[in-house]
Structures are given as C-alpha cells and as structure tokens.
Design a protein around this motif. Structure first.
Motif, PDB file in Angstrom:
ATOM      1  N   SER A 233       1.021  -1.201   0.113  1.00 26.83           N
ATOM      2  CA  SER A 233      -0.047   0.166   0.078  1.00 26.83           C
ATOM      3  C   SER A 233       1.030   1.311   0.064  1.00 26.83           C
ATOM      4  N   PHE A 234       0.621   2.104  -1.024  1.00 31.14           N
ATOM      5  CA  PHE A 234       1.633   3.177  -0.852  1.00 31.14           C
ATOM      6  C   PHE A 234       0.916   4.555  -1.229  1.00 31.14           C
ATOM      7  N   GLY A 235      -0.392   4.562  -0.644  1.00 30.45           N
ATOM      8  CA  GLY A 235      -1.008   5.845  -0.817  1.00 30.45           C
ATOM      9  C   GLY A 235      -2.631   5.670  -0.502  1.00 30.45           C
ATOM     10  N   HIS A 236      -3.567   6.742  -0.606  1.00 29.10           N
ATOM     11  CA  HIS A 236      -4.898   6.835  -0.443  1.00 29.10           C
ATOM     12  C   HIS A 236      -5.424   7.997  -0.927  1.00 29.10           C
ATOM     13  N   VAL A 237      -6.652   7.728  -1.520  1.00 28.78           N
ATOM     14  CA  VAL A 237      -7.514   8.742  -2.324  1.00 28.78           C
ATOM     15  C   VAL A 237      -7.789   9.873  -1.437  1.00 28.78           C
ATOM     16  N   VAL A 238      -7.586  11.116  -1.878  1.00 31.29           N
ATOM     17  CA  VAL A 238      -8.046  12.291  -0.876  1.00 31.29           C
ATOM     18  C   VAL A 238      -9.263  13.062  -1.519  1.00 31.29           C
ATOM     19  N   GLN A 239      -9.145  13.164  -2.949  1.00 30.34           N
ATOM     20  CA  GLN A 239      -9.937  13.816  -3.735  1.00 30.34           C
ATOM     21  C   GLN A 239     -10.713  13.000  -4.608  1.00 30.34           C
ATOM     22  N   GLY A 240     -11.995  13.096  -4.907  1.00 32.28           N
ATOM     23  CA  GLY A 240     -12.595  12.501  -6.175  1.00 32.28           C
ATOM     24  C   GLY A 240     -12.934  11.093  -6.152  1.00 32.28           C
ATOM     25  N   PHE A 241     -12.994  10.492  -4.982  1.00 36.38           N
ATOM     26  CA  PHE A 241     -13.495   8.917  -4.896  1.00 36.38           C
ATOM     27  C   PHE A 241     -14.832   8.917  -5.397  1.00 36.38           C
ATOM     28  N   GLU A 242     -15.680   9.497  -4.628  1.00 37.73           N
ATOM     29  CA  GLU A 242     -17.179   9.152  -5.086  1.00 37.73           C
ATOM     30  C   GLU A 242     -17.350   9.792  -6.602  1.00 37.73           C
ATOM     31  N   GLY A 243     -16.877  10.812  -6.865  1.00 43.60           N
ATOM     32  CA  GLY A 243     -17.426  11.476  -8.085  1.00 43.60           C
ATOM     33  C   GLY A 243     -16.780  10.896  -9.533  1.00 43.60           C
ATOM     34  N   VAL A 244     -15.347  10.184  -9.038  1.00 40.46           N
ATOM     35  CA  VAL A 244     -14.590   9.804 -10.181  1.00 40.46           C
ATOM     36  C   VAL A 244     -14.179   8.198 -10.000  1.00 40.46           C
ATOM     37  N   VAL A 245     -13.420   8.110  -8.873  1.00 40.83           N
ATOM     38  CA  VAL A 245     -12.764   6.615  -8.820  1.00 40.83           C
ATOM     39  C   VAL A 245     -13.873   5.639  -8.725  1.00 40.83           C
ATOM     40  N   SER A 246     -15.060   5.815  -7.966  1.00 41.28           N
ATOM     41  CA  SER A 246     -16.102   4.771  -7.751  1.00 41.28           C
ATOM     42  C   SER A 246     -16.827   4.742  -9.004  1.00 41.28           C
ATOM     43  N   LEU A 247     -16.721   5.494 -10.000  1.00 42.36           N
ATOM     44  CA  LEU A 247     -17.778   5.577 -11.378  1.00 42.36           C
ATOM     45  C   LEU A 247     -16.716   5.130 -12.608  1.00 42.36           C
TER      46      LEU A 247
END
Length: 273
Positions: A233-247
């Motif tokens: 594990s080398f990072g974690h999402v800060v912005q855009g998870f719901e609006g971009v990553v999950s889509l």
C-alpha cells in the motif's frame, strides 16, 4: 504469445496428451522463449517457463529451465529456480537480488520521501467531461513504491493507459501498457508490506508474486482486509473518490498523472476538455 504459452501449458499438463504432442509443445515453448529473448518486457519468457514448470519429464524441459537461470530478469530466474527444485536441482544462489540499485539510490529515495507528495490523475471517457482525483503518496510506509510510481509518472509512462481491470465493489486497476493485465515497465521493485489496513480508497501496487511489483497500480473500492500483508500500500485517495474513482468503467483512460509536493487536498481547476 502469452496466450500460446498458456495453451502449451494446458497441453503439457493434460494426461490425455500423447508423447508426440508433449514433445511438440516443448519445442514450441523453446521457439517462443528464443523469440522473446531480446524483449525488454519479460512477460513472454515468464509465461513460457511457467508453462513448462509443471512437467520435468523431458530433458529438453530441464535444459530450457536452466537457460532461464541466465535471464536478465530476476523474476524469470526465480521461476526457473523454483521449477528446477522439483527436478532435484537447487540453483537458489543463481537467482540473485531483486534489484541491483546502489546504496546511493536508496539514500536519495529516503531524502525524497521526507517531503509530502501527492498525485493528481486526470481520466477520460469518450463523450463525457474529463474527471480527476488525487491521492497522497505514503512515502513514510512505502518509500520505494511511492518513488517508483512518481518516477514512472514523470516519464509519462501512464499517459493514455486504460483501466484494464474494474471489479465493482473491489478494485480498479491501471498501469498496464499491454492492456491485458500482463504488461509492466520491464523491471520490478521489492515488496514493502506492513500491517496497515486496506480500506476503501487505498492505492496499492499489483504483483504476480513476491517482489514482482511493476507499473500496475490499483485503488480499492471497499475495505479489502484479505489484501493486507500481501500487497504494498503506497497511498490513499484524498479527492474524487465518489465522483470519479467509484464511477470508473473498463477502459476509461488516464490522460495525465502529475506528482507534486503536497497532501492531495489542494484545490484544482477542472481539467481542459
């Protein structure tokens, strides 16, 4: 060629294959290996050795595995060594280290890791506005993986690569120049495993076994505790998870990957369309 190697593996592992069919399969495997000898990406050579590793009956199979011990790729040498153990030959001393980086490179990586870094990823789907998300690099826990990802991004390695793997409720995965889950940058990095949980939005390095991380990276879409202690594990999402990553859908493409000094929470203007 990878598909052919896997077909040969099925023939060699089948009890219904005749001696002639098995000999032909080994001969074809040798030709595949010879043809891939100069490839910068070792995936074909890896698959050939995997194909023949389950059968050590023919002397020519053992000979090809011994050739694998001289390969320039660490994972090819490792696979050859593992297979030859089944033939009673121990060549562990010929595998060598997973990396030959000098100490000075590790020192430079640790200096780089002392400053916070984040990543902005811009993605595209035909007919839709471009989107973006950010993730913070966890260089304190995984300095090699974080620095490795940053260097690939600086080279423009990820531009135009598709999310070749999308599993709803599990992960999205990118970073494969072949687009089929088999590609990489032509070299590997060591694992950096720790007990931190893989929660939703964790960024990890995909592997095909111990110390085989390359360019393929993934983002978890839910808590995935079964990945803990198995992947870096080398990072974690800060912005855009719901609006971009999950889509994200299969074969949405990465337009750009920008690494910068920051936390990932910085405001950004919408990307140009």
């Amino acid at each position: 060629r990878v598909g052919i190697a896997r077909a040969l593996a099925a023939r060699l592992q089948s009890d219904e294959s005749s001696t002639e069919q098995r000999e032909e399969a080994v001969s074809l495997a040798r030709r595949l290996y010879d043809g891939a000898a100069a490839d910068s990406d070792p995936v074909v050579r890896q698959e050939v050795l995997q194909a023949i590793s389950g059968t050590i009956r023919e002397p020519s199979t053992v000979d090809l595995l011994r050739r694998g011990l001289q390969d320039s790729d660490w994972w090819v040498r490792r696979r050859a060594s593992d297979a030859l153990l089944n033939a009673g030959e121990n060549h562990r001393d010929r595998v060598g280290p997973a990396t030959e980086r000098p100490l000075s490179e590790y020192e430079a990586i640790l200096r780089w890791a002392q400053r916070p870094h984040a990543v902005r990823v811009v993605v595209e789907r035909p007919g839709f506005p471009r989107g973006w998300f950010t993730f913070a690099l966890d260089a304190a826990a995984a300095p090699l993986a974080a620095h490795h990802f940053a260097k690939l991004a600086e080279r423009g390695f990820f531009k135009r690569l598709a999310f070749h793997r999308v599993v709803p409720g599990f992960v999205i995965q990118d970073g494969d120049p072949l687009g089929n889950g088999e590609g990489g940058p032509g070299f590997t990095v060591r694992d950096e495993l720790d007990p931190r949980p893989f929660v939703s939005g964790t960024v990890g390095l995909a592997t095909a076994g111990k110390d085989t991380g390359g360019s393929q990276w993934f983002v978890t879409l839910a808590d995935t505790p079964h990945l803990e202690g198995r992947y870096t594990s080398f990072g974690h999402v800060v912005q855009g998870f719901e609006g971009v990553v999950s889509l994200i859908l299969p074969y949405d493409r990465v337009i750009s990957v920008e690494v910068y000094e920051g936390t990932g929470a910085e405001p950004w203007e919408p990307p140009p369309q």
